[in-house]
Design a protein around this motif. Structure first.
Motif, PDB file in Angstrom:
ATOM      1  N   SER A  45       0.842  -1.198   0.000  1.00 53.48           N
ATOM      2  CA  SER A  45       0.000   0.000   0.000  1.00 53.48           C
ATOM      3  C   SER A  45       0.876   1.247   0.000  1.00 53.48           C
ATOM      4  O   SER A  45       1.923   1.286   0.656  1.00 53.48           O
ATOM      5  N   ALA A  98     -10.466  -1.461 -13.071  1.00 54.79           N
ATOM      6  CA  ALA A  98      -9.573  -2.359 -12.328  1.00 54.79           C
ATOM      7  C   ALA A  98     -10.364  -3.294 -11.412  1.00 54.79           C
ATOM      8  O   ALA A  98     -11.395  -2.922 -10.849  1.00 54.79           O
ATOM      9  N   HIS A 120      -3.031   5.220  -1.098  1.00 55.54           N
ATOM     10  CA  HIS A 120      -4.036   4.266  -0.615  1.00 55.54           C
ATOM     11  C   HIS A 120      -4.652   4.756   0.695  1.00 55.54           C
ATOM     12  O   HIS A 120      -5.879   4.761   0.865  1.00 55.54           O
ATOM     13  N   THR A 142      -6.878  -1.105  -5.603  1.00 49.63           N
ATOM     14  CA  THR A 142      -6.289   0.136  -6.100  1.00 49.63           C
ATOM     15  C   THR A 142      -7.010   1.305  -5.456  1.00 49.63           C
ATOM     16  O   THR A 142      -8.034   1.140  -4.786  1.00 49.63           O
ATOM     17  N   ASN A 153      -9.965  -6.265  -8.150  1.00 48.80           N
ATOM     18  CA  ASN A 153      -9.077  -6.812  -7.125  1.00 48.80           C
ATOM     19  C   ASN A 153      -9.014  -8.328  -7.267  1.00 48.80           C
ATOM     20  O   ASN A 153      -9.558  -8.904  -8.214  1.00 48.80           O
ATOM     21  N   ASP A 160      -1.818   3.686 -10.112  1.00 51.22           N
ATOM     22  CA  ASP A 160      -2.042   2.345 -10.655  1.00 51.22           C
ATOM     23  C   ASP A 160      -1.519   1.239  -9.749  1.00 51.22           C
ATOM     24  O   ASP A 160      -1.512   0.066 -10.124  1.00 51.22           O
ATOM     25  N   VAL A 161      -1.066   1.573  -8.533  1.00 53.14           N
ATOM     26  CA  VAL A 161      -0.497   0.563  -7.637  1.00 53.14           C
ATOM     27  C   VAL A 161      -1.627  -0.239  -6.982  1.00 53.14           C
ATOM     28  O   VAL A 161      -2.576   0.332  -6.434  1.00 53.14           O
ATOM     29  N   ALA A 162      -1.506  -1.557  -7.038  1.00 55.79           N
ATOM     30  CA  ALA A 162      -2.470  -2.443  -6.369  1.00 55.79           C
ATOM     31  C   ALA A 162      -1.800  -3.068  -5.155  1.00 55.79           C
ATOM     32  O   ALA A 162      -0.632  -3.466  -5.222  1.00 55.79           O
ATOM     33  N   ASP A 163      -2.525  -3.139  -4.043  1.00 58.77           N
ATOM     34  CA  ASP A 163      -1.930  -3.756  -2.856  1.00 58.77           C
ATOM     35  C   ASP A 163      -1.974  -5.280  -2.993  1.00 58.77           C
ATOM     36  O   ASP A 163      -2.319  -5.812  -4.047  1.00 58.77           O
ATOM     37  N   ALA A 175      -6.507   7.083 -13.256  1.00 60.01           N
ATOM     38  CA  ALA A 175      -6.717   5.809 -12.557  1.00 60.01           C
ATOM     39  C   ALA A 175      -7.600   4.892 -13.402  1.00 60.01           C
ATOM     40  O   ALA A 175      -8.545   5.341 -14.054  1.00 60.01           O
TER      41      ALA A 175
END
Length: 541
Positions: free
Chosen positions: A88, A148, A92, A122, A150, A114-117, A144
């Motif tokens: 994160s 997207a 986030h 996202t 998860n 664009d970072v996903a944990d 963004a």
């Protein structure tokens, strides 16, 4: 729609003002800390942290909307895109906490969107969940990914529906025209099902208005009505019933919405579904009925409701355990009494061919044994091992229950011999088979204790018991609770108290009767003097 466009325009203007403002402007924005989101707690428990001290401080500042600290750390060249052990970023946390000013600061300084944990979350998901439309607008404008997903296959529309964020749904569907987001997640649940599961009436109505209502089932065969009923959302159930025709539809386990409402103990929801025509007798695939489920879980008021709705007490498909068995097994006294009042079969058999009385006796549940005995259950019924309830109680060493069962056997045998209404009307003692602790019988019980512990010798109580028509099985049941060489004294006292129980119910003068019985049984020396001198004042007990 005018409201949404005005909100979008206002947010756009706010974003431009924020980006063009001087540093002093950041210091004047709100710095009120917010409660941490659930994913933050998970991050804290996920293991060792790999952030540098300044990076950790920067993320904490984003969580708490501390713009002063964020600015100072940024001036020290902190990596604003650093990730913690859950992958994160500061963005986030700022989005999840709905901190508009912190989000705008981060986007203004080129934070990645664009970072996903580690769960695939996202910032677009977090914005949809937390409900910040202005933040959502900023993220979309920053590029963004609106589509997207998860790891659970959930997109922004799923999260917005799940958290009842109507404005976000309107924006995604009506402004961005992202109707393709209305897809099932990995559990097969579309946004409409998630809204129903959470009981969000406003969201359900909005999705219906947007033509996103679905009668499709998830991978477990649950419809929206199933999910709302399962979680006891009565208002949502009422709304869904206006959209539903088949309210008795079953899921993969054969459970109807009504069954799930009963399983969860949701009485109001059950009443709504029953009033709408739900079949309250449909069992699941294991042939377990709603009544069995309610009795097993001890939902007393629900059991009463089902009985008032004339639920089938004896279904055609023989269950493994009747509702009465389940209530007894789980020691639900109130439920047992309700079932007995509704004339549930007291002699129903389970897979071991045991009656509810067998089960209560084996477990030593005194109150339940009392209720079943007063309901005139079959005391002679035998299970697969050929044992009566008395033998089962004796084997389990429940002496109180053993004595209760013998009292009941003797009382009902006497009543059968003398007729149903032959009880002496002058006797005021209530019908009970439990141990007697009443003040009225205290003196005669002392007399019997003295007789058993100070006068009767080994083997004599059995002789006396046989003269009082105790059966061999009853005598063996008493003897089985052996505690040593002196056990005969306790056994004798128990036999005398059992005799007293019958005498109180059938005789007007039990002390006089005891004197006569001792003489008749061949114990004149124990009888001693006539009743008055034996126990002054007790001859009319």
């Amino acid at each position: 729609m005018g409201l949404v466009f005005r909100a979008a325009a206002a947010a756009q203007g706010l974003g431009e003002d924020l980006r063009g403002a001087a540093v002093r402007h950041w210091r004047g924005l709100s710095r009120t800390p917010k409660h941490e989101a659930p994913w933050e707690e998970e991050a804290e428990a996920a293991g060792p942290e790999f952030l540098l001290p300044n990076e950790r401080s920067f993320q904490n500042a984003a969580k708490s909307n501390n713009l002063d600290l964020m600015e100072k750390l940024f001036d020290k060249k902190v990596n604003i895109n650093a990730v913690n052990n859950m992958n994160s970023t500061a963005l986030h946390f700022a989005v999840g906490a709905n901190h508009l000013s912190a989000v705008d600061f981060l986007l203004n300084h080129k934070a990645r969107v664009d970072v996903a944990d580690k769960h695939g979350l996202t910032v677009i998901h977090l914005a949809a969940w937390s409900g910040g439309l202005e933040i959502m607008l900023l993220l979309v404008r920053a590029g963004a990914d609106q589509r997207a997903k998860n790891q659970d296959g959930m997109n922004a529309l799923h999260f917005a529906a799940q958290s009842n964020n109507v404005r976000i749904v309107e924006y995604l569907i009506q402004d961005l025209h992202l109707k393709e987001l209305d897809q099932p997640d990995e559990k097969g649940r579309k946004p409409f099902l998630l809204a129903a599961e959470r009981g969000h009436v406003e969201m359900i109505e909005k999705l219906v208005f947007l033509n996103l209502r679905t009668s499709e089932k998830d991978k477990e065969g649950n419809t929206a009505l199933h999910l709302a009923a399962k979680h006891g959302h009565s208002p949502a159930v009422r709304v869904l019933l206006t959209q539903w025709q088949e309210i008795n539809e079953t899921n993969e386990k054969g459970e109807t919405p009504f069954f799930l409402a009963v399983e969860g103990g949701h009485e109001e929801c059950c009443k709504v579904l029953a009033a709408a025509g739900s079949d309250i007798n449909i069992p699941n695939q294991l042939n377990i009925t709603a009544l069995q489920t309610a009795t097993r879980k001890g939902h007393a008021s629900l059991v009463s409701f089902l009985l008032s709705e004339h639920v089938d007490l004896h279904p055609k498909v023989e269950p493994k355990e009747s509702p009465l068995h389940l209530a007894v097994l789980n020691n639900h006294v109130t439920v047992v009494n309700s079932l007995l009042s509704a004339r549930h079969d007291t002699d129903a058999l389970d897979q071991r061919r045991q009656t509810p009385l067998h089960v209560a006796a084996d477990l030593g549940h005194v109150e339940l044994v009392e209720a079943l005995l007063q309901a005139s259950c079959d005391l002679k019924a035998i299970d697969k091992q050929g044992k009566t309830a008395l033998a089962v109680a004796s084997r389990s060493n429940h002496s109180l229950v053993v004595d209760m069962l013998i009292k009941a056997e003797r009382y009902y045998a006497w009543r059968e011999e003398h007729g149903e209404s032959s009880r002496d009307p002058s006797v005021s003692f209530p019908l009970t088979f439990k141990q007697d602790h009443s003040v009225e019988t205290r003196h005669i019980r002392r007399l019997l204790w003295n007789l058993a512990y100070r006068q009767l010798k080994a083997g004599e109580w059995q002789r006396l018991a046989r003269s009082w028509n105790f059966t061999d099985e009853q005598i063996r049941a008493i003897e089985e609770q052996w505690s040593g060489k002196e056990s005969f004294r306790e056994h004798g006292y128990r036999a005398l108290l059992i005799w007293l129980h019958g005498a109180l119910l059938t005789q007007a003068a039990p002390v006089k009767h005891l004197y006569e019985e001792l003489v008749r049984a061949g114990f004149p020396e124990l009888a001693g003097q006539p009743p008055r001198s034996l126990s002054p004042g007790l001859e009319g007990c």
